[in-house]
Design a protein around this motif. Sequence first.
Motif, PDB file in Angstrom:
ATOM      1  N   GLY A   1      27.027 100.602  29.183  1.00  0.00           N
ATOM      2  CA  GLY A   1      26.970 102.044  29.029  1.00  0.00           C
ATOM      3  C   GLY A   1      27.397 102.835  30.245  1.00  0.00           C
ATOM      4  N   GLU A   2      27.664 102.161  31.366  1.00  0.00           N
ATOM      5  CA  GLU A   2      28.101 102.867  32.578  1.00  0.00           C
ATOM      6  C   GLU A   2      29.613 103.025  32.569  1.00  0.00           C
ATOM      7  N   TYR A   3      30.132 103.889  33.459  1.00  0.00           N
ATOM      8  CA  TYR A   3      31.553 104.222  33.378  1.00  0.00           C
ATOM      9  C   TYR A   3      32.464 103.036  33.689  1.00  0.00           C
ATOM     10  N   GLY A   4      31.977 102.067  34.464  1.00  0.00           N
ATOM     11  CA  GLY A   4      32.790 100.897  34.789  1.00  0.00           C
ATOM     12  C   GLY A   4      32.391  99.659  34.013  1.00  0.00           C
TER      13      GLY A   4
ATOM     14  N   ASN B   1      27.410  93.416  44.873  1.00  0.00           N
ATOM     15  CA  ASN B   1      27.198  94.778  45.365  1.00  0.00           C
ATOM     16  C   ASN B   1      28.235  95.750  44.820  1.00  0.00           C
ATOM     17  N   LEU B   2      29.484  95.317  44.766  1.00  0.00           N
ATOM     18  CA  LEU B   2      30.548  96.184  44.256  1.00  0.00           C
ATOM     19  C   LEU B   2      30.356  96.456  42.768  1.00  0.00           C
ATOM     20  N   GLY B   3      29.906  95.455  42.039  1.00  0.00           N
ATOM     21  CA  GLY B   3      29.642  95.658  40.622  1.00  0.00           C
ATOM     22  C   GLY B   3      28.597  96.721  40.379  1.00  0.00           C
ATOM     23  N   ARG B   4      27.567  96.721  41.220  1.00  0.00           N
ATOM     24  CA  ARG B   4      26.533  97.760  41.095  1.00  0.00           C
ATOM     25  C   ARG B   4      27.080  99.124  41.517  1.00  0.00           C
ATOM     26  N   PHE B   5      27.820  99.137  42.623  1.00  0.00           N
ATOM     27  CA  PHE B   5      28.336 100.404  43.160  1.00  0.00           C
ATOM     28  C   PHE B   5      29.286 101.089  42.179  1.00  0.00           C
ATOM     29  N   PHE B   6      30.113 100.295  41.502  1.00  0.00           N
ATOM     30  CA  PHE B   6      31.100 100.860  40.584  1.00  0.00           C
ATOM     31  C   PHE B   6      30.612 100.890  39.143  1.00  0.00           C
ATOM     32  N   LYS B   7      29.299 100.797  38.956  1.00  0.00           N
ATOM     33  CA  LYS B   7      28.645 101.056  37.667  1.00  0.00           C
ATOM     34  C   LYS B   7      29.247 100.231  36.536  1.00  0.00           C
ATOM     35  N   THR B   8      29.122  98.908  36.660  1.00  0.00           N
ATOM     36  CA  THR B   8      29.721  98.020  35.663  1.00  0.00           C
ATOM     37  C   THR B   8      28.732  97.584  34.573  1.00  0.00           C
ATOM     38  N   GLY B   9      27.525  98.129  34.598  1.00  0.00           N
ATOM     39  CA  GLY B   9      26.529  97.749  33.600  1.00  0.00           C
ATOM     40  C   GLY B   9      26.792  98.353  32.235  1.00  0.00           C
TER      41      GLY B   9
ATOM     42  N   GLY C   1      31.938  96.407  32.230  1.00  0.00           N
ATOM     43  CA  GLY C   1      32.813  95.267  32.007  1.00  0.00           C
ATOM     44  C   GLY C   1      33.796  94.980  33.120  1.00  0.00           C
ATOM     45  N   ASP C   2      33.918  95.859  34.116  1.00  0.00           N
ATOM     46  CA  ASP C   2      34.843  95.595  35.217  1.00  0.00           C
ATOM     47  C   ASP C   2      34.363  94.369  35.992  1.00  0.00           C
ATOM     48  N   VAL C   3      35.307  93.574  36.467  1.00  0.00           N
ATOM     49  CA  VAL C   3      35.010  92.304  37.140  1.00  0.00           C
ATOM     50  C   VAL C   3      35.429  92.407  38.603  1.00  0.00           C
ATOM     51  N   PHE C   4      34.538  92.022  39.505  1.00  0.00           N
ATOM     52  CA  PHE C   4      34.823  92.084  40.938  1.00  0.00           C
ATOM     53  C   PHE C   4      34.813  90.692  41.564  1.00  0.00           C
ATOM     54  N   LEU C   5      35.808  90.441  42.410  1.00  0.00           N
ATOM     55  CA  LEU C   5      35.838  89.214  43.202  1.00  0.00           C
ATOM     56  C   LEU C   5      34.902  89.315  44.398  1.00  0.00           C
ATOM     57  N   GLY C   6      34.799  90.527  44.947  1.00  0.00           N
ATOM     58  CA  GLY C   6      34.037  90.724  46.171  1.00  0.00           C
ATOM     59  C   GLY C   6      34.942  90.835  47.384  1.00  0.00           C
ATOM     60  N   VAL C   7      36.033  91.599  47.255  1.00  0.00           N
ATOM     61  CA  VAL C   7      36.959  91.830  48.365  1.00  0.00           C
ATOM     62  C   VAL C   7      36.853  93.298  48.767  1.00  0.00           C
ATOM     63  N   ARG C   8      36.544  93.560  50.002  1.00  0.00           N
ATOM     64  CA  ARG C   8      36.420  94.944  50.458  1.00  0.00           C
ATOM     65  C   ARG C   8      37.793  95.585  50.612  1.00  0.00           C
TER      66      ARG C   8
ATOM     67  N   ARG D   1      44.839 101.051  32.497  1.00  0.00           N
ATOM     68  CA  ARG D   1      44.759 100.090  33.597  1.00  0.00           C
ATOM     69  C   ARG D   1      44.395 100.734  34.922  1.00  0.00           C
ATOM     70  N   VAL D   2      44.423 102.049  34.997  1.00  0.00           N
ATOM     71  CA  VAL D   2      43.953 102.773  36.192  1.00  0.00           C
ATOM     72  C   VAL D   2      42.598 103.336  35.782  1.00  0.00           C
ATOM     73  N   ASN D   3      41.593 102.486  35.829  1.00  0.00           N
ATOM     74  CA  ASN D   3      40.369 102.749  35.068  1.00  0.00           C
ATOM     75  C   ASN D   3      39.079 102.647  35.874  1.00  0.00           C
ATOM     76  N   ASN D   4      39.129 103.142  37.088  1.00  0.00           N
ATOM     77  CA  ASN D   4      37.913 103.426  37.837  1.00  0.00           C
ATOM     78  C   ASN D   4      38.274 104.467  38.881  1.00  0.00           C
ATOM     79  N   TRP D   5      37.271 105.138  39.422  1.00  0.00           N
ATOM     80  CA  TRP D   5      37.590 106.302  40.256  1.00  0.00           C
ATOM     81  C   TRP D   5      38.382 105.933  41.495  1.00  0.00           C
ATOM     82  N   ASP D   6      38.103 104.777  42.100  1.00  0.00           N
ATOM     83  CA  ASP D   6      38.832 104.401  43.306  1.00  0.00           C
ATOM     84  C   ASP D   6      40.290 104.085  42.998  1.00  0.00           C
TER      85      ASP D   6
END
Length: 244
Positions: A33-36, A23-31, A38-45, A116-121
């Motif tokens: 051509g999207e802004y995120g 879910n986090l991968g989708r929310f943070f646009k990791t697909g 290649g970003d990798v998520f563990l799944g920690v809120r 390394r500070v490479n997503n909006w959150d």
Amino acid sequence: MTATAARVAAALAEVADVEDARNLGRFFKTGPGEYGEGDVFLGVRVPATRAVAKRFADLPLAEIDVLLDSAVHEHRLAGLVILNARFAKAARPRTLDLDAQAEMARFYLDAVYRGRVNNWDLVDVSAENVLGPWLLDRPRDVLFELARADSLWQRRVALLTTFAFIKAGDASTTFALAEELFDDRRDLIQKALGWMLREVGKRVDPALLTGFLDEHAPALGRTALSYATEHLDPARRAAYRAAR
């Protein structure tokens, strides 16, 4: 036990969830051509990440750097949350340490410059809490350098850093950066720009915001203008939108 990046990573892994990672991968646009991408998520809120970070408040900067160099998003987020806490401690009257603050501001900027500070959150959780307080009573030229950078994240860092100034009653740099970024139509810049302008009206002076919009509303993008006018009365909001 000695605090290390590896121990932080292990603690995060203990509270990770596979479904949340998807879910986090989708929310943070990791697909692609999207802004995120290649970003990798563990799944920690975020609350769980903050709880882990709190346990490692004394993590050395070298170990925070290891976290920031990780491909895992939550590792970088935890590193930045820990950095925030360390900076805040060095800024308290009883533990005031200007040398430590300077070191952490340089450390943070280096992380920003090397991507390394490479997503909006990650930007939003850190810029106003590290760079913002450091620059409050210092020259702010670096923010204009960041605002002119090719990197989307560096431009957003420039804007979000000014949140600290706004909270201190100073809208000048926010307005100056806004003029630098009028033509930037990237969605995450538009939203940040409108958000910071809105906060000027809420936290500094509504008249400062409306005075700025009286002059510059036609130059603002639709999204930025929508965010900036969100708390104005409907008639004035409609007038500014019509001015575009």
